[in-house]
Design a protein around this motif. Structure first.
Motif: not given
Length: 155
Positions: A86-91, A93-105, A118-125
């Motif tokens: 569950g954690i690996a799937g959430a990471d 499918l959910g977290v990593l795409p958002r992290v890379h999208e946030a850093w892409g902006r 700051e938002a990208a750093e929070q998602l990275s955390l």
């Protein structure tokens, strides 16, 4: 050695290896090496590697879940494997795409806009916390696998 034990150990090694090698060594090294490319390009080049290593960890956790009951012969093993999946799937499918999208902006060379950084750093955390919790659960599975099984009929 039984086949399920071999598959379980290989899956556990693949999961831990992909996290350690990918997320803790290769991706940070690629993002930090800005001698040939700027920081924005380095982060963009690290994205596919981070996604593939997360996919490997997810696939290994799914395999662990499939063999945990027969391999570990303990209810906690199956539960831990399900939590790891569950954690690996959430990471992945959910977290990593958002992290890379946030850093892409974000423009890392100019370090702007600050609100998006700051938002990208929070998602990275959040990604780092999910990765750390996954490692802890996988180590717990390894510890459970190292405990000798009791034989039926013996106390």
């Amino acid at each position: 050695m039984r086949l399920t034990a071999l598959i379980g150990m290989l899956a556990l090694g693949l999961a831990l290896g992909s996290i350690v090698l990918g997320h803790l060594i290769l991706v940070p090294a690629l993002q930090a090496d800005t001698t040939l490319v700027d920081a924005n390009l380095a982060r963009a080049l690290a994205e596919p590697l981070a996604l593939r290593t997360a996919e490997l960890a997810l696939a290994a956790c799914v395999i662990l879940t499939a063999v945990a009951q027969r391999w570990l012969r303990h209810g906690a093993g199956t539960t831990l494997a399900l939590i790891a999946t569950g954690i690996a799937g959430a990471d992945r499918l959910g977290v990593l795409p958002r992290v890379h999208e946030a850093w892409g902006r974000v423009d890392l060379v100019a370090m702007r806009p600050q609100v998006r950084i700051e938002a990208a750093e929070q998602l990275s955390l959040v990604h780092e916390v999910t990765t750390a919790s996954l490692v802890v659960i996988l180590i717990a599975i390894a510890g459970l696998a190292s405990v000798p099984r009791s034989r039926p009929g013996k106390s």
